[in-house]
Design an enzyme around this catalytic site. Structure first.
Site, mmCIF file in Angstrom:
data_model
loop_
_atom_site.group_PDB
_atom_site.id
_atom_site.type_symbol
_atom_site.label_atom_id
_atom_site.label_comp_id
_atom_site.label_asym_id
_atom_site.label_seq_id
_atom_site.Cartn_x
_atom_site.Cartn_y
_atom_site.Cartn_z
ATOM 1 N N GLU A 59 35.762 8.509 16.995
ATOM 2 C CA GLU A 59 35.773 9.878 16.459
ATOM 3 C C GLU A 59 36.084 10.883 17.573
ATOM 4 O O GLU A 59 36.322 10.506 18.712
ATOM 5 C CB GLU A 59 34.428 10.193 15.786
ATOM 6 C CG GLU A 59 34.504 10.268 14.251
ATOM 7 C CD GLU A 59 35.535 11.267 13.717
ATOM 8 O OE1 GLU A 59 35.929 12.184 14.463
ATOM 9 O OE2 GLU A 59 35.951 11.127 12.554
ATOM 10 N N ARG B 11 31.680 18.338 2.559
ATOM 11 C CA ARG B 11 31.682 18.070 4.000
ATOM 12 C C ARG B 11 30.418 18.486 4.745
ATOM 13 O O ARG B 11 30.299 18.251 5.938
ATOM 14 C CB ARG B 11 32.895 18.758 4.636
ATOM 15 C CG ARG B 11 34.214 18.218 4.106
ATOM 16 C CD ARG B 11 35.411 19.057 4.538
ATOM 17 N NE ARG B 11 35.625 19.102 5.972
ATOM 18 C CZ ARG B 11 36.267 18.168 6.677
ATOM 19 N NH1 ARG B 11 36.761 17.124 6.058
ATOM 20 N NH2 ARG B 11 36.414 18.289 7.979
ATOM 21 N N ARG C 165 40.486 21.975 6.049
ATOM 22 C CA ARG C 165 39.286 21.282 6.527
ATOM 23 C C ARG C 165 38.179 22.218 6.990
ATOM 24 O O ARG C 165 37.115 21.773 7.403
ATOM 25 C CB ARG C 165 39.651 20.296 7.642
ATOM 26 C CG ARG C 165 40.243 19.011 7.133
ATOM 27 C CD ARG C 165 40.413 17.997 8.269
ATOM 28 N NE ARG C 165 40.492 16.641 7.780
ATOM 29 C CZ ARG C 165 41.530 16.095 7.166
ATOM 30 N NH1 ARG C 165 42.593 16.832 6.911
ATOM 31 N NH2 ARG C 165 41.496 14.838 6.764
ATOM 32 N N ASP D 160 0.832 -1.198 0.000
ATOM 33 C CA ASP D 160 0.000 0.000 0.000
ATOM 34 C C ASP D 160 0.870 1.253 0.000
ATOM 35 O O ASP D 160 1.374 1.669 1.036
ATOM 36 C CB ASP D 160 -0.908 -0.036 1.242
ATOM 37 C CG ASP D 160 -1.669 1.255 1.441
ATOM 38 O OD1 ASP D 160 -1.652 2.122 0.540
ATOM 39 O OD2 ASP D 160 -2.290 1.396 2.516
ATOM 40 N N GLU E 171 31.358 8.887 4.417
ATOM 41 C CA GLU E 171 31.944 8.591 5.731
ATOM 42 C C GLU E 171 30.889 8.899 6.776
ATOM 43 O O GLU E 171 30.672 10.044 7.115
ATOM 44 C CB GLU E 171 33.168 9.472 5.975
ATOM 45 C CG GLU E 171 34.202 9.460 4.846
ATOM 46 C CD GLU E 171 35.200 10.616 4.977
ATOM 47 O OE1 GLU E 171 35.516 11.029 6.103
ATOM 48 O OE2 GLU E 171 35.639 11.113 3.929
ATOM 49 N N GLU F 246 33.278 6.040 13.859
ATOM 50 C CA GLU F 246 33.171 6.049 12.399
ATOM 51 C C GLU F 246 33.730 4.736 11.871
ATOM 52 O O GLU F 246 34.748 4.247 12.346
ATOM 53 C CB GLU F 246 33.973 7.232 11.822
ATOM 54 C CG GLU F 246 33.934 7.315 10.307
ATOM 55 C CD GLU F 246 34.605 8.582 9.763
ATOM 56 O OE1 GLU F 246 34.510 9.655 10.396
ATOM 57 O OE2 GLU F 246 35.241 8.483 8.695
ATOM 58 N N GLU G 49 29.297 9.019 10.420
ATOM 59 C CA GLU G 49 29.644 9.041 11.844
ATOM 60 C C GLU G 49 28.384 8.794 12.681
ATOM 61 O O GLU G 49 27.278 9.107 12.247
ATOM 62 C CB GLU G 49 30.255 10.397 12.209
ATOM 63 C CG GLU G 49 31.574 10.652 11.471
ATOM 64 C CD GLU G 49 32.135 12.049 11.640
ATOM 65 O OE1 GLU G 49 33.359 12.208 11.481
ATOM 66 O OE2 GLU G 49 31.371 12.994 11.904
ATOM 67 N N GLU H 131 35.732 16.015 -1.853
ATOM 68 C CA GLU H 131 35.010 15.648 -0.627
ATOM 69 C C GLU H 131 34.120 16.825 -0.252
ATOM 70 O O GLU H 131 34.619 17.925 -0.019
ATOM 71 C CB GLU H 131 35.994 15.361 0.507
ATOM 72 C CG GLU H 131 35.307 15.047 1.833
ATOM 73 C CD GLU H 131 36.268 15.063 3.031
ATOM 74 O OE1 GLU H 131 36.331 14.071 3.747
ATOM 75 O OE2 GLU H 131 36.957 16.088 3.242
ATOM 76 N N HIS I 287 30.611 13.003 5.346
ATOM 77 C CA HIS I 287 31.393 13.541 4.224
ATOM 78 C C HIS I 287 31.135 12.654 3.009
ATOM 79 O O HIS I 287 31.109 11.429 3.139
ATOM 80 C CB HIS I 287 32.888 13.521 4.548
ATOM 81 C CG HIS I 287 33.253 14.368 5.727
ATOM 82 N ND1 HIS I 287 34.471 14.314 6.334
ATOM 83 C CD2 HIS I 287 32.526 15.297 6.404
ATOM 84 C CE1 HIS I 287 34.502 15.174 7.338
ATOM 85 N NE2 HIS I 287 33.329 15.781 7.410
#
Ligand code: GLN
Ligand code: MG
Ligand code: MG
Length: 445
Positions: free
Chosen positions: A188, A336, A317, A52, A131, A195, A133, A334, A244
């Site tokens: 982490e 983030r 970063r 359904d 990645e 992670e 976490e 990457e 990420h």
């Protein structure tokens, strides 16, 4: 590699599989399943299982509610935690089809497939490595999660052989039995935060894997009396949970990674720069997919390794888009901002579409931001043209409605469903009177 029905039947016999769970996701990426007996396998693989659709968030209206499940044979897996019993259980991830056998346009899996097919037509296949976490919390007598984390470890800490570490080991073993290639596992930054990374793959396989991953992590944690959560910011003042997303395009015709160019100063191709430009241009309008919760925006604040500004960098970063140092076949970007509460099918489709849009339109990447963005003043950021990511779900929904990516990726039907779901969520938060307000205002005013 393609799994054949013969191989599946063989494994079913060998492992005495009794039940088959047919799984799919709703528009929030929440896993759903209907269970059938193994005797029904032949009908099941022909897509004859009906359900359904009007009872699934964001699927069909009640007047055309019959939908069917078409299992993807490649996703067959015996559930390792059932293997010790006399009979075991297995699952398939499924695509959702209409009664006439066509793919249902509101199914997130079909939506990602669509985006992947469109990329193929342009000569690219999309590779993704996320990645994810998560936190592990202790539970109370009723099995409800408490606010006590399960360990006191920090980044990469081996810790004495604590509970967190043992749970992670068991998650790793379980995923391995289900066919995952696990690359790394670590504690982490935050207390109780972990992670585990699995190998990248094509976008659809990887979205399937992210879905399975979240389910397995929660399942194994529960076996230890813990609650795993992928909510983006479970603890004020601590790092939040990110997802990420590493992504690259593979040039089908040339047979190589489309982001690598030895002759460039950073060894990045024109295509890579254009892809980055596409991400930066469209990120605000797809943040409602990559950061879908009210709580997502409490993670995107300065000081916790999560981005808040729209910029890219080869290594910094604090930037939204970073280029990990690997070159050659592993060249990738990457992004983030995404968090693991995102529906991975929507998130990967939107990110890919935004990047490819940059390539198609020959967008030019702004200059790289090498300095720490968090320590810049507002004026310094303004001078460099660095804008903010949306700061609330409300802003994100507005940007999603104003932008093109949502409609391109989801189509009108699914986009409307998604926007109205998220709008309701935002409105209910917006009008709620919270503990924070009472504490701040009740006595004083
Ligand atoms: N937890 C951080 C985030 O919210 C990421 C930390 C890391 O992986 N280095 O994105
Ligand atoms: Mg991490
Ligand atoms: Mg990372």
């Amino acid at each position: 590699t393609q799994t054949t029905l013969e191989a599946i039947k063989e494994e079913i016999k060998q492992k005495s599989v009794e039940l088959l769970h047919l799984q799919f996701v709703d528009i929030e990426g929440t896993l759903k399943q209907v269970t059938v007996t193994v005797e029904q396998l032949n009908d099941v693989v022909e897509g004859k299982t009906m359900f359904d659709g009007s009872s699934i968030t964001g699927f069909t209206p009640i007047n055309k509610s019959d939908l069917y499940l078409l299992p993807d044979l490649n996703t067959f897996a015996v559930l390792p935690w059932t293997e010790e019993e006399e009979y075991s259980e297995a699952r398939f991830l499924c695509s959702v089809t209409n009664p006439d056998g066509t793919l249902f346009e509101g199914d997130p899996r079909n939506i990602l497939k669509n985006t992947v097919d469109k990329a193929k037509e342009k000569g690219f296949s999309v590779n993704v490595g996320p990645e994810l976490e998560f936190f592990l919390f202790e539970t109370d007598e009723k099995g409800e999660p408490t606010n006590q984390v399960a360990d006191r470890g920090g980044y990469f800490e081996p810790a004495p052989y604590d509970l967190g570490e043992r749970v992670r080991l068991e998650i790793y073993r379980t995923l391995k039995k289900m066919g995952f290639t696990i690359e790394a596992s670590h504690h982490e930054v935050a207390v109780g935060q972990h992670e585990i990374n699995f190998k990248f793959g094509d976008a659809l396989t990887t979205a399937d894997n992210a879905t399975t991953f979240k389910w397995v992590v929660k399942t194994v944690a529960q076996q230890f009396g813990l609650r795993a959560t992928f909510m983006p910011k479970p603890i004020f003042g601590e790092n939040g949970n990110g997802m990420h997303v590493n992504m690259s395009l593979f040039d089908e015709e040339a047979g190589k990674n489309a982001f690598f160019d030895e002759s460039d100063s950073r060894q990045l191709s024109e295509t890579a720069y254009q892809f980055i430009a596409g991400l930066l241009t469209h990120v605000s309008s797809f943040a409602a997919f990559t950061n879908p919760l009210v709580n997502s925006y409490k993670r995107l604040v300065p000081g916790y390794e999560a981005p808040c500004y729209i910029a890219w960098s080869a290594s910094n970063r604090s930037a939204l888009v970073r280029i990990p140092a690997t070159r050659g076949a592993g060249t990738r970007v990457e992004i983030r901002c995404p968090d693991p509460s995102a529906n991975p099918y929507y998130a990967f489709a939107a990110i890919a579409q935004a990047g490819i849009d940059g390539v198609e339109n020959g967008l030019e990447a702004p200059v790289e931001t090498v300095d720490d963005i968090f320590s810049m003043t507002d004026e310094e950021r303004e001078e460099r043209g660095i804008q903010n990511l949306p700061t609330t779900l409300g802003e994100s929904i507005q940007a999603l409605k104003d932008g093109e990516i949502g409609k391109k990726v989801l189509g009108e039907y699914a986009l409307n469903e998604y926007v109205s779901l998220k709008q309701d969520e935002w409105d209910s938060y917006r009008i709620a009177v919270t503990g924070w307000e009472l504490e701040k205002y009740q006595a004083k005013f």
